[in-house]
Each structure stands twice: as structure tokens, then as C-alpha cells.
Design a protein around this motif. Structure first.
Motif, PDB file in Angstrom:
ATOM      1  N   GLY A  19       0.822  -1.202   0.000  1.00  0.00           N
ATOM      2  CA  GLY A  19       0.000   0.000   0.000  1.00  0.00           C
ATOM      3  C   GLY A  19       0.853   1.247   0.000  1.00  0.00           C
ATOM      4  N   ALA A  20       0.240   2.369   0.362  1.00  0.00           N
ATOM      5  CA  ALA A  20       0.933   3.661   0.322  1.00  0.00           C
ATOM      6  C   ALA A  20       1.058   4.234   1.722  1.00  0.00           C
ATOM      7  N   SER A  21       2.176   4.887   1.967  1.00  0.00           N
ATOM      8  CA  SER A  21       2.442   5.545   3.244  1.00  0.00           C
ATOM      9  C   SER A  21       2.899   6.973   2.967  1.00  0.00           C
ATOM     10  N   LEU A  22       2.212   7.941   3.580  1.00  0.00           N
ATOM     11  CA  LEU A  22       2.557   9.352   3.404  1.00  0.00           C
ATOM     12  C   LEU A  22       2.767   9.991   4.769  1.00  0.00           C
ATOM     13  N   LEU A  23       3.874  10.697   4.916  1.00  0.00           N
ATOM     14  CA  LEU A  23       4.120  11.468   6.131  1.00  0.00           C
ATOM     15  C   LEU A  23       3.735  12.913   5.835  1.00  0.00           C
ATOM     16  N   LEU A  24       2.734  13.416   6.555  1.00  0.00           N
ATOM     17  CA  LEU A  24       2.168  14.737   6.286  1.00  0.00           C
ATOM     18  C   LEU A  24       2.575  15.727   7.369  1.00  0.00           C
ATOM     19  N   GLU A  25       2.849  16.940   6.949  1.00  0.00           N
ATOM     20  CA  GLU A  25       3.191  18.002   7.898  1.00  0.00           C
ATOM     21  C   GLU A  25       2.114  19.080   7.819  1.00  0.00           C
ATOM     22  N   VAL A  26       1.503  19.381   8.955  1.00  0.00           N
ATOM     23  CA  VAL A  26       0.450  20.395   9.013  1.00  0.00           C
ATOM     24  C   VAL A  26       1.098  21.759   9.215  1.00  0.00           C
ATOM     25  N   ASP A  27       0.712  22.717   8.367  1.00  0.00           N
ATOM     26  CA  ASP A  27       1.289  24.067   8.444  1.00  0.00           C
ATOM     27  C   ASP A  27       0.627  24.830   9.591  1.00  0.00           C
ATOM     28  N   SER A  28       1.103  24.587  10.804  1.00  0.00           N
ATOM     29  CA  SER A  28       0.497  25.213  11.979  1.00  0.00           C
ATOM     30  C   SER A  28       0.751  26.719  12.010  1.00  0.00           C
ATOM     31  N   LYS A  29       1.867  27.187  11.445  1.00  0.00           N
ATOM     32  CA  LYS A  29       2.141  28.630  11.420  1.00  0.00           C
ATOM     33  C   LYS A  29       1.083  29.367  10.612  1.00  0.00           C
ATOM     34  N   HIS A  30       0.693  28.767   9.489  1.00  0.00           N
ATOM     35  CA  HIS A  30      -0.360  29.362   8.661  1.00  0.00           C
ATOM     36  C   HIS A  30      -1.666  29.427   9.442  1.00  0.00           C
ATOM     37  N   TYR A  31      -1.931  28.366  10.193  1.00  0.00           N
ATOM     38  CA  TYR A  31      -3.170  28.303  10.984  1.00  0.00           C
ATOM     39  C   TYR A  31      -3.188  29.391  12.062  1.00  0.00           C
ATOM     40  N   PHE A  32      -2.076  29.521  12.796  1.00  0.00           N
ATOM     41  CA  PHE A  32      -2.013  30.536  13.849  1.00  0.00           C
ATOM     42  C   PHE A  32      -2.111  31.949  13.252  1.00  0.00           C
ATOM     43  N   SER A  33      -1.462  32.144  12.091  1.00  0.00           N
ATOM     44  CA  SER A  33      -1.522  33.441  11.429  1.00  0.00           C
ATOM     45  C   SER A  33      -2.964  33.778  11.042  1.00  0.00           C
ATOM     46  N   GLU A  34      -3.674  32.779  10.542  1.00  0.00           N
ATOM     47  CA  GLU A  34      -5.076  32.982  10.156  1.00  0.00           C
ATOM     48  C   GLU A  34      -5.942  33.296  11.374  1.00  0.00           C
ATOM     49  N   GLN A  35      -5.663  32.595  12.482  1.00  0.00           N
ATOM     50  CA  GLN A  35      -6.421  32.856  13.711  1.00  0.00           C
ATOM     51  C   GLN A  35      -6.175  34.266  14.227  1.00  0.00           C
ATOM     52  N   LEU A  36      -4.904  34.722  14.125  1.00  0.00           N
ATOM     53  CA  LEU A  36      -4.577  36.079  14.557  1.00  0.00           C
ATOM     54  C   LEU A  36      -5.277  37.116  13.677  1.00  0.00           C
ATOM     55  N   GLU A  37      -5.330  36.843  12.366  1.00  0.00           N
ATOM     56  CA  GLU A  37      -6.014  37.775  11.453  1.00  0.00           C
ATOM     57  C   GLU A  37      -7.508  37.840  11.770  1.00  0.00           C
ATOM     58  N   ASN A  38      -8.095  36.684  12.063  1.00  0.00           N
ATOM     59  CA  ASN A  38      -9.516  36.678  12.449  1.00  0.00           C
ATOM     60  C   ASN A  38      -9.737  37.469  13.740  1.00  0.00           C
ATOM     61  N   THR A  39      -8.768  37.319  14.664  1.00  0.00           N
ATOM     62  CA  THR A  39      -8.855  38.047  15.935  1.00  0.00           C
ATOM     63  C   THR A  39      -8.784  39.557  15.700  1.00  0.00           C
ATOM     64  N   VAL A  40      -7.877  39.961  14.810  1.00  0.00           N
ATOM     65  CA  VAL A  40      -7.733  41.384  14.491  1.00  0.00           C
ATOM     66  C   VAL A  40      -9.042  41.942  13.928  1.00  0.00           C
ATOM     67  N   GLU A  41      -9.661  41.198  13.001  1.00  0.00           N
ATOM     68  CA  GLU A  41     -10.924  41.651  12.414  1.00  0.00           C
ATOM     69  C   GLU A  41     -12.011  41.760  13.486  1.00  0.00           C
ATOM     70  N   GLN A  42     -11.983  40.810  14.427  1.00  0.00           N
ATOM     71  CA  GLN A  42     -12.961  40.831  15.512  1.00  0.00           C
ATOM     72  C   GLN A  42     -12.774  42.065  16.395  1.00  0.00           C
ATOM     73  N   ILE A  43     -11.508  42.375  16.714  1.00  0.00           N
ATOM     74  CA  ILE A  43     -11.214  43.548  17.551  1.00  0.00           C
ATOM     75  C   ILE A  43     -11.568  44.838  16.802  1.00  0.00           C
ATOM     76  N   LYS A  44     -11.208  44.884  15.518  1.00  0.00           N
ATOM     77  CA  LYS A  44     -11.520  46.084  14.722  1.00  0.00           C
ATOM     78  C   LYS A  44     -13.021  46.362  14.704  1.00  0.00           C
ATOM     79  N   THR A  45     -13.806  45.301  14.506  1.00  0.00           N
ATOM     80  CA  THR A  45     -15.265  45.455  14.470  1.00  0.00           C
ATOM     81  C   THR A  45     -15.787  46.028  15.779  1.00  0.00           C
TER      82      THR A  45
END
Length: 525
Positions: free
Chosen positions: A54-80
């Protein structure tokens, strides 16, 4: 002396019978395709990648992108919130761990802090310097976000790869931000790589027709709008490569309940259904914006921008975009499975052919059979009838181990087979301790009955100590090991627990029954 309570006798017999019953689907897999299928449990031991191929894949989750997106959402929330309270601000700066807020006046610091605490609670950490506030996310919040990220990613990967639950997909956490994906029986991993290559974040945005594209291309994008590229296949329909859309999504993909591929006028389209809340939002959106364009955005690209001809009140719609049947099916699957919270990178890929897997199975079976035969032969040579009793218990130890693994739908790998072979040797080791102890008691002049009773009682503490130390080592392997090492540790632990039952309880029951029937004056050891 050498008496066993009736409840214990019945428990031992029941355990042995249930072990046979639970291990049958694993030992005889052809039952799954026969008329007897309903008579046996569906759970069985699955073959791992190294045994089945069968097939085996080792995957890496881009957690930095996720945290950056969460911070941007937070900024929009604060701005509102700041705009609602009419608090002026100059700008927001975002780094990896901090949000810096530059207020228009230092007099607004207290009110801004109150707004932030209302959003985050007391876990928010805020530093102030005149009209500047620095907000840092507490470690406990980041840890919770990361745990949620990995759990959500793992579940969405499972739904994408194995929507029907029949592929025996194995997903294991590796370190902080890596996931090992193994799909036994799969020879070509290209489709899986395509499915994992998209985060599949779907959103619906109204197209902003109040600005010319030439102005937007020069950076004159109105506040609340943004420039997004059109998918390559859609550019011919519009004669342009970008469109200006409202920044805020009118509807998000998490409000979809289903997505299926259909054919409309000879072209493949994706038909979707919305939740009750999504249906109301969609109905209101299409009623108020008839005649406008609605951009359907997937992973930051506009895949379709149809015109709203009339209000859509039924809570469903279609996505068209020059799809082939295959690409429409894949998009429908991605939408049903849900969006990945963060992008995934494939950092290692491995494919095991079925012929290599078959060779591994054959080698594993030979190892188990050879180990069992040699152990049984030695036990018979050294202990005669008592050795045969130990051999009988050894067979049930193997069946109980398989049954226990079946209950958990465990995946058996080559290290797992090694753990089973090791367990068989340790199982008879307990009987060797008991029989040697019985020999010593006989040499002291004790009667056969007294020697048997003392042998079992005195050897038990030694057996318990040795098995507990082995189990402790297996637990350490499981905690600090990965993949195959964990499989070895689990199989070894289950096998040892089963061996303590078979080597002590089962053999004692058989020997006690034999002694009461034959009443021998000498023990042939």
C-alpha cells in the motif's frame, strides 16, 4: 487442595470459547464473503502496510499558517468591536505571537483592554505603552488551538480518504505537527495526494462592481473588498484573470450538508445542499442581490461566478466551472468531508508493493509456526504430559491474543508478529517456572497434590514480577516509540496478559481435573 471455585472454572471456559469465536474472522477471512458472515463479528485484525502492501505518506500540518489565520480573524474581531464603540485606531501589526494595536488616543486604552478581555477572557496577556497595546496569546490558548488543529485535521483526512469506512486507513500522530497516513492495498497514491493538496475552504462572496479592475490592479481596492484570481478554466468566460469581491464571505462552506456530482446540459456540476441556517442566509442573499454576480471561492481562487437571476429559496444550488466528471467528484468529496483548517505538505512518500507484502506474510507465518513447533517440542521432551498441557495453553494464548487485537480492529505489522513470537516464548516460560517449582517440592518429599499446589502458589509471585517488568518496558516503548514500535509494544503487552491467564489459570484447571481423575502417586516430571 488444588481446588478451583466453580465461578472461576466457568469464567476460564467462557474466556476460551469467546476467544475462539472472536478470532475466527481473522483466521478464516473467507467467512466475510460467505453466508455465515452475519454469525460472526465484523471486527478482525487488519494487515498493516508491510504485510499487505500500500501507500504511506508522512504529512506536515502548516500550523504557522493556521495561527496566522487565527490572529487575522482576531484582528478583524477587535476592529469590528472598536468601530462599534467608536474607538479610533491607526494600525494593527501582526507577528507570530503578538498583535500590536496603535490607538489614535491613549485615553482609549482602558476601553480597548475591556473589549479584548470580553473576547478572550482573563487568559489574554496585554502590555501597554502610551497609546500602544501589545496582545500576546497565552501558551495554554496556543496549546489548545494546536490540539484542536491536529484532531480536526486527522478527522478530515480520514473522511476524505475513507468516506465509506472500508479502506482500513491508519492515521498516527508523529511529533507535534506531523501525521503518518497509511492506506493498505493502495498502489497508486496520486488521487490521495490530490485530495490532500487542497484545503477545500469554500466561501461565497458578492462581486464588487463599484470599482474598475484597472484601478483595483493598481492598488485602489475599496475598504471591505479584495482582489482574487479566477481559476484558469474560468478566465475564458470573463475575459479577465481577476475579480474584485467583498472581503467578508456571505456564506461559508461549513454550512453545507451535502454535495453530489450531477450532469447539467452535458456538463458536470456539483449540486450542494445547505443547513437550515445556511438556507435562510442564502435565500436572503439571493433575494437582495438579484442581478449581481456571486463568486464561489475555493482555496483563494474563484472557481465560478454565476449571476443571481432570481431568489434561491430551496436551500440548494449548483457549482459549475468546466469540471470533468473526475474533478467534480473530487470537489464534491472535499466539500462533504469539510475544509482542512491548515494546508498540508507531504514530506515523505513510500509505496510497498503487494508482492513484497505477500513475502512478508509468508515469512511471518513461517516464523510463528517454527517458533510454536520448536517450543512445543521442547516442552514435550522436558516435561512430558505436563508439557503437552502447557502446549495446549499456548494455542489458546495465541487465540486470545488474536481475539483481543480483533476487538480493537488492530493493525498487525511485522514488528507485531515479532511481539507475538516473543510472547509465545514468554508464555511457556511461566509454565517452566511452575513445573520446576513442582519438581523441587517433589524432591522435598511432598505428596503430588501438595507439590502441585505449592508449585503454582510459590511460582506465581515470580511470574507476576517478570511479566510486570516486561509490560512496563512495553509501556515505555509505546509512549516514546512511533508506528511499528508501538505495534510491537501493544502486541507484546496483550500477549503477556493473555499468557498470565493461560499459563496459570488454564493449565491449573486442566492439571487439577487430570489429578482428580487419575489420582497418580507419582508426578512424571
Amino acid at each position: 487442595m488444588l481446588t478451583i471455585p466453580k465461578w472461576k472454572v466457568y469464567t476460564i471456559i467462557f474466556t476460551c470459547l469467546i476467544s475462539i469465536y472472536l478470532s475466527i474472522p481473522t483466521l478464516f477471512p473467507q467467512i466475510a464473503d460467505s453466508s455465515l458472515k452475519s454469525a460472526f463479528p465484523a471486527n478482525k485484525v487488519n494487515l498493516g502496510l508491510d504485510l499487505r502492501g500500500g501507500a504511506s505518506l508522512l504529512l506536515e500540518v502548516d500550523s504557522k499558517h493556521y495561527f496566522s489565520e487565527q490572529l487575522e480573524n482576531t484582528v478583524e474581531q477587535i476592529k469590528t468591536k472598536l468601530r462599534m464603540e467608536k474607538i479610533g485606531f491607526e494600525k494593527f501589526d501582526i507577528t507570530e505571537d503578538y498583535i500590536t494595536i496603535h490607538l489614535s488616543s491613549a485615553d482609549s486604552v482602558y476601553d480597548t483592554k475591556t473589549i479584548i478581555y470580553n473576547i478572550f477572557g482573563n487568559t489574554a496577556q496585554i502590555e501597554t505603552n502610551k497609546n500602544v497595546l501589545i496582545l500576546s496569546l497565552a501558551q495554554i490558548i496556543k496549546s489548545g488551538l494546536k490540539n484542536n488543529l491536529m484532531a480536526q485535521t486527522q478527522e478530515i483526512i480520514r473522511r476524505r480518504i475513507d468516506e465509506t469506512g472500508t479502506k482500513e486507513v491508519d492515521l498516527q500522530m508523529q511529533g507535534d505537527n506531523q501525521i503518518l497516513l497509511q492506506v493498505p492495498g493502495l498502489e497508486n497514491p496520486e488521487q490521495i495526494k490530490r485530495l490532500l493538496g487542497q484545503t477545500a475552504k469554500l466561501s461565497f462572496h458578492l462581486v464588487d462592481d463599484s470599482v474598475r479592475l484597472s484601478d483595483a490592479a493598481n492598488g485602489k481596492v475599496p475598504y471591505g473588498s479584495k482582489l482574487l484570481p479566477l481559476d484558469t478554466k474560468e478566465r475564458g468566460n470573463f475575459g479577465k484573470s481577476v475579480l474584485v469581491v467583498k472581503s467578508r464571505a456571505a456564506l461559508s462552506g461549513d454550512m453545507l450538508t451535502d454535495a453530489q456530482t450531477t450532469v447539467n446540459n452535458g456538463s458536470a456540476v456539483v449540486h450542494f445542499k445547505l443547513t437550515s441556517v445556511g438556507s435562510k442566509i442564502f435565500a436572503d442573499l439571493t433575494s437582495k442581490n438579484t442581478g449581481k454576480l456571486l463568486a464561489i471561492v475555493l482555496d483563494g481562487k474563484i472557481i465560478s461566478a454565476p449571476g443571481i437571476r432570481e431568489p434561491i429559496l430551496g436551500g440548494s444550488g449548483t457549482i459549475s466551472g468546466n469540471f470533468s466528471i473526475q474533478s467534480a467528484n473530487e470537489l464534491a468529496l472535499l466539500l462533504r468531508a469539510g475544509a482542512l483548517p491548515a494546508p498540508i505538505n507531504i514530506i515523505e512518500e513510500r509505496t510497498v508493493g503487494p508482492s513484497l507484502g505477500a513475502d512478508s506474510i509468508e515469512a511471518g507465518i513461517k516464523a510463528v509456526v517454527a517458533g510454536v513447533v520448536l517450543v512445543m517440542l521442547l516442552m514435550f521432551v522436558f516435561y512430558g504430559l505436563f508439557g503437552m498441557v502447557a502446549n495446549f495453553a499456548l494455542v489458546f494464548n495465541l487465540l486470545m491474543t488474536i481475539a483481543a487485537l480483533s476487538l480493537f480492529n488492530a493493525t498487525l505489522t511485522l514488528p507485531g508478529i515479532a511481539g507475538m513470537v516473543l510472547t509465545l516464548g514468554m508464555a511457556v516460560d511461566a509454565n517452566v517456572l511452575i513445573f520446576e517449582r513442582v519438581k523441587e517440592e517433589v524432591k522435598k518429599g511432598k505428596s503430588p497434590l501438595s507439590a502441585l499446589e505449592s508449585g503454582y502458589n510459590l511460582a506465581f509471585s515470580t511470574i507476576l514480577d517478570s511479566n510486570l517488568t516486561t509490560i512496563l518496558a512495553a509501556i515505555i516503548l509505546y509512549i516514546f516509540g512511533t508506528g511499528p514500535v508501538k505495534g510491537f509494544a501493544v502486541t507484546l503487552t496483550i500477549g503477556i496478559l493473555c499468557s498470565m491467564f493461560t499459563a496459570v489459570s488454564l493449565t491449573k484447571l486442566i492439571i487439577a481435573k487430570w489429578y482428580r481423575t487419575k489420582k497418580p502417586k507419582l508426578l512424571m516430571l
